[in-house]
Motif scaffolding. Structure first.
Motif, PDB file in Angstrom:
ATOM      1  N   GLU A  85      -1.676  10.624   6.719  1.00  0.00           N
ATOM      2  CA  GLU A  85      -1.308   9.212   6.708  1.00  0.00           C
ATOM      3  C   GLU A  85      -0.261   8.943   7.778  1.00  0.00           C
ATOM      4  O   GLU A  85       0.456   9.846   8.208  1.00  0.00           O
ATOM      5  CB  GLU A  85      -0.765   8.790   5.340  1.00  0.00           C
ATOM      6  CG  GLU A  85       0.497   9.531   4.935  1.00  0.00           C
ATOM      7  CD  GLU A  85       0.984   9.131   3.558  1.00  0.00           C
ATOM      8  OE1 GLU A  85       2.038   8.450   3.490  1.00  0.00           O
ATOM      9  OE2 GLU A  85       0.323   9.499   2.565  1.00  0.00           O
ATOM     10  N   LYS A 116      -7.792  13.978   3.855  1.00  0.00           N
ATOM     11  CA  LYS A 116      -7.470  12.986   2.835  1.00  0.00           C
ATOM     12  C   LYS A 116      -5.963  12.790   2.691  1.00  0.00           C
ATOM     13  O   LYS A 116      -5.496  11.680   2.398  1.00  0.00           O
ATOM     14  CB  LYS A 116      -8.072  13.403   1.493  1.00  0.00           C
ATOM     15  CG  LYS A 116      -7.901  12.362   0.400  1.00  0.00           C
ATOM     16  CD  LYS A 116      -8.603  12.778  -0.878  1.00  0.00           C
ATOM     17  CE  LYS A 116      -8.430  11.715  -1.954  1.00  0.00           C
ATOM     18  NZ  LYS A 116      -9.113  12.090  -3.221  1.00  0.00           N
ATOM     19  N   ARG A 156      -3.785   4.604   6.785  1.00  0.00           N
ATOM     20  CA  ARG A 156      -4.614   5.518   7.573  1.00  0.00           C
ATOM     21  C   ARG A 156      -4.899   4.984   8.972  1.00  0.00           C
ATOM     22  O   ARG A 156      -5.099   5.751   9.903  1.00  0.00           O
ATOM     23  CB  ARG A 156      -5.934   5.767   6.844  1.00  0.00           C
ATOM     24  CG  ARG A 156      -5.800   6.400   5.465  1.00  0.00           C
ATOM     25  CD  ARG A 156      -5.252   7.808   5.566  1.00  0.00           C
ATOM     26  NE  ARG A 156      -6.084   8.664   6.375  1.00  0.00           N
ATOM     27  CZ  ARG A 156      -7.115   9.380   5.912  1.00  0.00           C
ATOM     28  NH1 ARG A 156      -7.411   9.334   4.614  1.00  0.00           N
ATOM     29  NH2 ARG A 156      -7.834  10.139   6.707  1.00  0.00           N
ATOM     30  N   ARG A 214      -6.446   0.103   7.428  1.00  0.00           N
ATOM     31  CA  ARG A 214      -7.195   0.858   6.417  1.00  0.00           C
ATOM     32  C   ARG A 214      -6.167   1.682   5.660  1.00  0.00           C
ATOM     33  O   ARG A 214      -5.398   2.435   6.279  1.00  0.00           O
ATOM     34  CB  ARG A 214      -8.267   1.732   7.056  1.00  0.00           C
ATOM     35  CG  ARG A 214      -9.421   0.921   7.619  1.00  0.00           C
ATOM     36  CD  ARG A 214     -10.492   1.794   8.259  1.00  0.00           C
ATOM     37  NE  ARG A 214     -11.029   2.792   7.354  1.00  0.00           N
ATOM     38  CZ  ARG A 214     -11.902   2.553   6.382  1.00  0.00           C
ATOM     39  NH1 ARG A 214     -12.338   1.308   6.198  1.00  0.00           N
ATOM     40  NH2 ARG A 214     -12.337   3.514   5.606  1.00  0.00           N
ATOM     41  N   SER A 215      -6.150   1.512   4.345  1.00  0.00           N
ATOM     42  CA  SER A 215      -5.039   2.075   3.573  1.00  0.00           C
ATOM     43  C   SER A 215      -5.464   2.331   2.135  1.00  0.00           C
ATOM     44  O   SER A 215      -6.549   1.943   1.703  1.00  0.00           O
ATOM     45  CB  SER A 215      -3.861   1.103   3.595  1.00  0.00           C
ATOM     46  OG  SER A 215      -4.265  -0.161   3.085  1.00  0.00           O
ATOM     47  N   ARG A 216      -4.541   2.992   1.411  1.00  0.00           N
ATOM     48  CA  ARG A 216      -4.740   3.238  -0.021  1.00  0.00           C
ATOM     49  C   ARG A 216      -3.637   2.545  -0.814  1.00  0.00           C
ATOM     50  O   ARG A 216      -2.476   2.564  -0.430  1.00  0.00           O
ATOM     51  CB  ARG A 216      -4.692   4.732  -0.341  1.00  0.00           C
ATOM     52  CG  ARG A 216      -5.958   5.496  -0.036  1.00  0.00           C
ATOM     53  CD  ARG A 216      -5.913   6.862  -0.727  1.00  0.00           C
ATOM     54  NE  ARG A 216      -7.131   7.614  -0.498  1.00  0.00           N
ATOM     55  CZ  ARG A 216      -7.320   8.455   0.519  1.00  0.00           C
ATOM     56  NH1 ARG A 216      -6.321   8.666   1.362  1.00  0.00           N
ATOM     57  NH2 ARG A 216      -8.450   9.102   0.667  1.00  0.00           N
ATOM     58  N   GLN A 248       0.843  -1.199   0.000  1.00  0.00           N
ATOM     59  CA  GLN A 248       0.000   0.000   0.000  1.00  0.00           C
ATOM     60  C   GLN A 248       0.880   1.252   0.000  1.00  0.00           C
ATOM     61  O   GLN A 248       1.997   1.263   0.536  1.00  0.00           O
ATOM     62  CB  GLN A 248      -0.912   0.004   1.222  1.00  0.00           C
ATOM     63  CG  GLN A 248      -1.867  -1.181   1.284  1.00  0.00           C
ATOM     64  CD  GLN A 248      -2.890  -1.180   0.170  1.00  0.00           C
ATOM     65  OE1 GLN A 248      -3.802  -0.366   0.139  1.00  0.00           O
ATOM     66  NE2 GLN A 248      -2.730  -2.105  -0.771  1.00  0.00           N
ATOM     67  N   VAL A 307      -9.863   4.476   0.209  1.00  0.00           N
ATOM     68  CA  VAL A 307      -9.353   3.787   1.389  1.00  0.00           C
ATOM     69  C   VAL A 307     -10.069   2.441   1.521  1.00  0.00           C
ATOM     70  O   VAL A 307     -11.294   2.361   1.423  1.00  0.00           O
ATOM     71  CB  VAL A 307      -9.576   4.631   2.659  1.00  0.00           C
ATOM     72  CG1 VAL A 307      -9.159   3.849   3.905  1.00  0.00           C
ATOM     73  CG2 VAL A 307      -8.800   5.932   2.568  1.00  0.00           C
TER      74      VAL A 307
END
Length: 302
Positions: A217, A214, A175, A242-244, A171, A251
Protein backbone atom coordinates in the motif's frame (compact mmCIF):
# COMPACT_ATOMS: atom_id res chain seq x y z
CA UNK A 1 -1.33 -18.46 -23.55
CA UNK A 2 -3.83 -16.69 -21.32
CA UNK A 3 -4.01 -13.00 -20.47
CA UNK A 4 -6.13 -11.09 -17.98
CA UNK A 5 -8.35 -8.25 -19.16
CA UNK A 6 -9.55 -5.65 -16.67
CA UNK A 7 -13.18 -4.68 -17.24
CA UNK A 8 -15.06 -1.78 -15.67
CA UNK A 9 -18.73 -1.32 -14.81
CA UNK A 10 -20.90 1.76 -14.30
CA UNK A 11 -24.38 2.15 -12.84
CA UNK A 12 -27.47 3.97 -14.14
CA UNK A 13 -31.08 4.74 -13.25
CA UNK A 14 -33.74 4.58 -16.01
CA UNK A 15 -36.09 7.57 -16.30
CA UNK A 16 -39.04 8.61 -18.42
CA UNK A 17 -40.75 11.97 -18.60
CA UNK A 18 -44.24 13.21 -19.39
CA UNK A 19 -44.39 16.72 -20.80
CA UNK A 20 -44.80 19.31 -18.05
CA UNK A 21 -43.80 16.91 -15.28
CA UNK A 22 -40.54 15.92 -13.57
CA UNK A 23 -38.74 12.75 -14.73
CA UNK A 24 -39.77 9.58 -12.93
CA UNK A 25 -38.03 6.23 -12.57
CA UNK A 26 -39.38 3.65 -15.02
CA UNK A 27 -39.53 -0.08 -14.34
CA UNK A 28 -38.05 -1.86 -17.36
CA UNK A 29 -39.09 -5.36 -16.26
CA UNK A 30 -42.27 -5.33 -18.36
CA UNK A 31 -40.29 -4.48 -21.50
CA UNK A 32 -37.49 -6.96 -20.86
CA UNK A 33 -39.93 -9.76 -20.06
CA UNK A 34 -41.85 -9.16 -23.29
CA UNK A 35 -38.66 -9.11 -25.37
CA UNK A 36 -37.29 -12.18 -23.56
CA UNK A 37 -40.44 -14.18 -24.31
CA UNK A 38 -40.41 -13.17 -27.96
CA UNK A 39 -36.76 -14.12 -28.36
CA UNK A 40 -37.35 -17.45 -26.61
CA UNK A 41 -40.40 -18.25 -28.74
CA UNK A 42 -38.56 -17.39 -31.95
CA UNK A 43 -35.57 -19.59 -31.03
CA UNK A 44 -37.51 -22.61 -29.80
CA UNK A 45 -40.22 -22.68 -32.46
CA UNK A 46 -38.25 -21.23 -35.35
CA UNK A 47 -41.08 -18.88 -36.27
CA UNK A 48 -38.85 -15.93 -37.11
CA UNK A 49 -35.19 -16.20 -38.06
CA UNK A 50 -34.75 -12.42 -37.84
CA UNK A 51 -36.14 -11.88 -34.38
CA UNK A 52 -33.26 -9.92 -32.81
CA UNK A 53 -33.79 -6.19 -32.43
CA UNK A 54 -31.36 -4.40 -34.79
CA UNK A 55 -30.79 -0.66 -34.81
CA UNK A 56 -28.16 1.80 -36.00
CA UNK A 57 -25.83 3.91 -33.89
CA UNK A 58 -23.31 6.32 -35.45
CA UNK A 59 -24.12 4.78 -38.85
CA UNK A 60 -23.12 1.30 -37.65
CA UNK A 61 -25.45 -1.65 -37.07
CA UNK A 62 -25.96 -2.85 -33.52
CA UNK A 63 -28.39 -5.27 -31.90
CA UNK A 64 -29.83 -6.60 -28.69
CA UNK A 65 -28.44 -10.11 -29.05
CA UNK A 66 -30.06 -11.79 -26.06
CA UNK A 67 -32.29 -11.23 -23.02
CA UNK A 68 -32.44 -13.73 -20.16
CA UNK A 69 -33.36 -13.78 -16.49
CA UNK A 70 -31.52 -15.26 -13.52
CA UNK A 71 -34.35 -16.86 -11.59
CA UNK A 72 -32.32 -17.01 -8.35
CA UNK A 73 -31.78 -13.24 -8.21
CA UNK A 74 -34.52 -12.08 -10.64
CA UNK A 75 -31.88 -9.95 -12.39
CA UNK A 76 -32.16 -9.57 -16.16
CA UNK A 77 -29.12 -10.13 -18.37
CA UNK A 78 -29.00 -8.24 -21.65
CA UNK A 79 -26.27 -8.76 -24.24
CA UNK A 80 -25.76 -5.98 -26.78
CA UNK A 81 -23.55 -6.33 -29.84
CA UNK A 82 -21.77 -3.73 -31.90
CA UNK A 83 -21.50 -5.15 -35.43
CA UNK A 84 -18.20 -3.98 -36.90
CA UNK A 85 -17.87 -4.06 -40.68
CA UNK A 86 -14.16 -3.06 -40.59
CA UNK A 87 -12.10 -6.25 -40.53
CA UNK A 88 -9.09 -6.68 -38.23
CA UNK A 89 -5.84 -8.27 -39.36
CA UNK A 90 -4.50 -11.58 -38.13
CA UNK A 91 -0.79 -12.31 -37.83
CA UNK A 92 1.95 -13.85 -35.71
CA UNK A 93 4.58 -11.87 -33.80
CA UNK A 94 6.89 -11.75 -36.81
CA UNK A 95 4.60 -12.83 -39.64
CA UNK A 96 2.74 -10.99 -42.38
CA UNK A 97 -0.64 -9.43 -41.61
CA UNK A 98 -3.71 -10.74 -43.37
CA UNK A 99 -7.29 -9.47 -43.11
CA UNK A 100 -9.87 -11.77 -41.55
CA UNK A 101 -12.15 -13.03 -44.32
CA UNK A 102 -15.94 -12.67 -43.96
CA UNK A 103 -18.93 -12.78 -46.27
CA UNK A 104 -20.52 -9.49 -47.34
CA UNK A 105 -23.36 -9.90 -44.83
CA UNK A 106 -21.11 -10.90 -41.90
CA UNK A 107 -19.66 -8.69 -39.17
CA UNK A 108 -17.24 -8.75 -36.26
CA UNK A 109 -19.40 -8.73 -33.12
CA UNK A 110 -18.34 -6.98 -29.91
CA UNK A 111 -20.40 -8.03 -26.86
CA UNK A 112 -21.30 -5.99 -23.83
CA UNK A 113 -23.40 -7.20 -20.89
CA UNK A 114 -26.02 -5.30 -18.88
CA UNK A 115 -27.51 -6.38 -15.55
CA UNK A 116 -30.91 -4.97 -14.62
CA UNK A 117 -32.24 -5.08 -11.06
CA UNK A 118 -36.04 -4.63 -11.34
CA UNK A 119 -36.56 -4.18 -7.60
CA UNK A 120 -34.24 -1.19 -7.29
CA UNK A 121 -34.39 -0.02 -10.93
CA UNK A 122 -30.61 -0.11 -11.42
CA UNK A 123 -28.71 -0.88 -14.63
CA UNK A 124 -25.15 -2.16 -14.31
CA UNK A 125 -23.33 -1.76 -17.63
CA UNK A 126 -20.08 -3.38 -18.72
CA UNK A 127 -17.61 -0.93 -20.29
CA UNK A 128 -15.48 -2.07 -23.23
CA UNK A 129 -13.45 0.22 -25.44
CA UNK A 130 -14.59 -1.46 -28.67
CA UNK A 131 -18.18 -2.23 -27.64
CA UNK A 132 -21.35 -0.19 -27.34
CA UNK A 133 -21.37 2.44 -24.60
CA UNK A 134 -24.20 3.71 -22.41
CA UNK A 135 -25.40 6.26 -25.00
CA UNK A 136 -25.85 3.55 -27.64
CA UNK A 137 -27.60 1.24 -25.16
CA UNK A 138 -29.86 4.09 -24.08
CA UNK A 139 -30.82 4.65 -27.72
CA UNK A 140 -31.69 0.98 -28.21
CA UNK A 141 -33.86 0.85 -25.10
CA UNK A 142 -35.61 4.06 -26.13
CA UNK A 143 -36.62 2.56 -29.49
CA UNK A 144 -37.83 -0.63 -27.79
CA UNK A 145 -39.90 1.30 -25.23
CA UNK A 146 -41.54 3.22 -28.07
CA UNK A 147 -42.03 0.10 -30.18
CA UNK A 148 -43.77 -1.74 -27.34
CA UNK A 149 -45.69 1.42 -26.38
CA UNK A 150 -44.32 1.46 -22.84
CA UNK A 151 -42.96 5.03 -22.87
CA UNK A 152 -42.26 7.75 -25.42
CA UNK A 153 -39.22 9.27 -23.70
CA UNK A 154 -36.31 7.56 -22.00
CA UNK A 155 -32.93 8.44 -20.54
CA UNK A 156 -30.36 6.77 -18.31
CA UNK A 157 -28.87 8.86 -15.51
CA UNK A 158 -25.43 7.95 -14.20
CA UNK A 159 -25.66 7.05 -10.52
CA UNK A 160 -23.24 9.25 -8.61
CA UNK A 161 -21.56 8.76 -5.26
CA UNK A 162 -22.21 11.82 -3.12
CA UNK A 163 -20.16 10.29 -0.33
CA UNK A 164 -17.04 9.81 -2.50
CA UNK A 165 -14.90 12.42 -0.77
CA UNK A 166 -15.80 11.26 2.73
CA UNK A 167 -15.27 7.60 1.86
CA UNK A 168 -11.98 8.29 0.08
CA UNK A 169 -10.52 10.04 3.13
CA UNK A 170 -11.67 7.22 5.42
CA UNK A 171 -9.99 4.34 3.59
CA UNK A 172 -7.53 2.24 5.56
CA UNK A 173 -5.13 1.51 2.68
CA UNK A 174 -4.46 3.10 -0.70
CA UNK A 175 -3.26 1.05 -3.69
CA UNK A 176 -3.42 3.59 -6.51
CA UNK A 177 -3.87 7.34 -6.94
CA UNK A 178 -4.43 8.90 -10.38
CA UNK A 179 -4.38 12.66 -10.74
CA UNK A 180 -4.88 14.98 -13.72
CA UNK A 181 -4.48 18.74 -13.34
CA UNK A 182 -4.36 21.74 -15.64
CA UNK A 183 -3.47 25.45 -15.59
CA UNK A 184 -1.43 26.95 -12.79
CA UNK A 185 -1.80 23.77 -10.73
CA UNK A 186 0.01 21.83 -13.45
CA UNK A 187 2.76 24.45 -13.53
CA UNK A 188 3.07 24.22 -9.76
CA UNK A 189 3.63 20.46 -9.80
CA UNK A 190 6.39 20.73 -12.40
CA UNK A 191 8.03 23.63 -10.53
CA UNK A 192 8.22 21.45 -7.41
CA UNK A 193 10.08 18.75 -9.34
CA UNK A 194 12.31 20.77 -11.71
CA UNK A 195 12.33 24.27 -10.25
CA UNK A 196 10.53 25.82 -13.23
CA UNK A 197 7.60 25.08 -15.53
CA UNK A 198 8.18 24.87 -19.31
CA UNK A 199 6.23 27.08 -21.68
CA UNK A 200 3.28 25.48 -23.47
CA UNK A 201 2.44 23.13 -20.60
CA UNK A 202 -1.29 22.52 -20.27
CA UNK A 203 -1.94 19.22 -18.50
CA UNK A 204 -0.03 17.07 -16.02
CA UNK A 205 -1.07 13.49 -15.24
CA UNK A 206 0.39 11.54 -12.31
CA UNK A 207 -0.21 7.90 -11.40
CA UNK A 208 1.02 6.48 -8.09
CA UNK A 209 0.78 2.72 -7.52
CA UNK A 210 1.74 0.33 -4.73
CA UNK A 211 3.24 -3.10 -5.28
CA UNK A 212 1.14 -6.02 -6.50
CA UNK A 213 1.04 -7.99 -3.25
CA UNK A 214 -2.14 -7.83 -1.18
CA UNK A 215 -0.27 -6.26 1.75
CA UNK A 216 1.34 -3.54 -0.38
CA UNK A 217 0.00 0.00 0.00
CA UNK A 218 1.00 3.64 -0.44
CA UNK A 219 1.78 5.48 2.80
CA UNK A 220 -1.56 6.35 4.39
CA UNK A 221 -0.68 9.85 5.62
CA UNK A 222 0.92 10.77 2.29
CA UNK A 223 -2.14 9.53 0.39
CA UNK A 224 -4.56 11.56 2.48
CA UNK A 225 -2.41 14.69 2.08
CA UNK A 226 -2.64 14.36 -1.71
CA UNK A 227 -6.40 13.89 -1.61
CA UNK A 228 -6.96 16.83 0.73
CA UNK A 229 -4.76 19.11 -1.36
CA UNK A 230 -6.38 18.37 -4.72
CA UNK A 231 -9.97 17.23 -4.10
CA UNK A 232 -11.61 20.68 -4.06
CA UNK A 233 -9.40 22.39 -6.66
CA UNK A 234 -11.14 23.60 -9.85
CA UNK A 235 -8.00 22.91 -11.89
CA UNK A 236 -8.11 19.20 -11.03
CA UNK A 237 -9.98 17.42 -13.84
CA UNK A 238 -9.51 13.85 -12.63
CA UNK A 239 -8.77 12.33 -9.22
CA UNK A 240 -9.34 8.61 -8.76
CA UNK A 241 -8.13 6.08 -6.24
CA UNK A 242 -8.16 2.34 -5.70
CA UNK A 243 -8.27 1.51 -2.02
CA UNK A 244 -9.58 -0.66 0.80
CA UNK A 245 -11.98 0.44 3.50
CA UNK A 246 -10.56 -2.13 5.91
CA UNK A 247 -8.28 -5.16 5.89
CA UNK A 248 -11.10 -7.57 5.01
CA UNK A 249 -12.73 -5.56 2.22
CA UNK A 250 -11.91 -5.80 -1.47
CA UNK A 251 -10.08 -3.09 -3.37
CA UNK A 252 -12.58 -0.59 -4.82
CA UNK A 253 -12.35 2.35 -7.18
CA UNK A 254 -13.51 5.79 -6.01
CA UNK A 255 -13.87 8.77 -8.34
CA UNK A 256 -13.53 12.04 -6.42
CA UNK A 257 -14.34 14.37 -9.33
CA UNK A 258 -17.11 12.77 -11.40
CA UNK A 259 -18.38 10.93 -8.28
CA UNK A 260 -19.57 8.03 -10.43
CA UNK A 261 -20.04 4.62 -8.88
CA UNK A 262 -17.79 2.12 -10.61
CA UNK A 263 -16.18 -1.24 -10.03
CA UNK A 264 -13.74 -3.47 -11.89
CA UNK A 265 -13.03 -7.15 -12.42
CA UNK A 266 -10.30 -9.15 -14.14
CA UNK A 267 -11.20 -11.84 -16.68
CA UNK A 268 -8.84 -14.45 -18.06
CA UNK A 269 -8.87 -14.74 -21.84
CA UNK A 270 -7.86 -18.30 -22.76
CA UNK A 271 -7.85 -20.31 -25.98
CA UNK A 272 -11.06 -18.89 -27.46
CA UNK A 273 -9.71 -15.35 -26.89
CA UNK A 274 -13.12 -14.07 -25.83
CA UNK A 275 -14.80 -13.16 -22.58
CA UNK A 276 -17.90 -15.31 -22.25
CA UNK A 277 -20.99 -13.13 -21.53
CA UNK A 278 -22.23 -15.75 -19.05
CA UNK A 279 -18.98 -15.48 -17.08
CA UNK A 280 -19.24 -11.70 -17.21
CA UNK A 281 -22.81 -11.76 -15.89
CA UNK A 282 -21.92 -14.18 -13.09
CA UNK A 283 -19.18 -11.80 -11.96
CA UNK A 284 -21.53 -8.83 -12.29
CA UNK A 285 -24.08 -10.54 -10.02
CA UNK A 286 -21.40 -11.07 -7.39
CA UNK A 287 -19.97 -7.55 -7.62
CA UNK A 288 -23.44 -6.07 -7.43
CA UNK A 289 -25.18 -8.15 -4.81
CA UNK A 290 -22.69 -9.77 -2.42
CA UNK A 291 -23.64 -8.82 1.11
CA UNK A 292 -20.23 -7.64 2.35
CA UNK A 293 -19.02 -5.22 -0.35
CA UNK A 294 -21.68 -5.37 -3.06
CA UNK A 295 -22.31 -2.25 -5.13
CA UNK A 296 -26.06 -2.49 -4.55
CA UNK A 297 -25.70 -1.81 -0.84
CA UNK A 298 -23.27 1.06 -1.46
CA UNK A 299 -25.64 2.69 -3.96
CA UNK A 300 -28.70 2.27 -1.76
CA UNK A 301 -26.90 3.79 1.24
CA UNK A 302 -26.32 7.08 -0.63
Amino acid sequence: MSVTKRVGFNFFKPYTKVEGEDPIVINLARLFEEVRKRYLEARTEGLDQEYKHVYRFNDEPARLANVSIDYDTQFYHLVFERLDYVLPNRTTLHGESKAVELEDDEYIGHDVSVLYDPENHILMIQRNRSSLGPTAIEGCLRTLLQQFEVADSFEMALITDNSAKRRALNQSSYRKIQLKVTGSKADGIIERLWGKAPSGLDVVEISLSSGLKKVDEIDNEFSKEILEEFVNDDEVTSLRIRSREDDESTVEAIDLIDHKFQCFAGFKIDDDRQINPISVFDRMVYLYSNEENGMRNKILRV
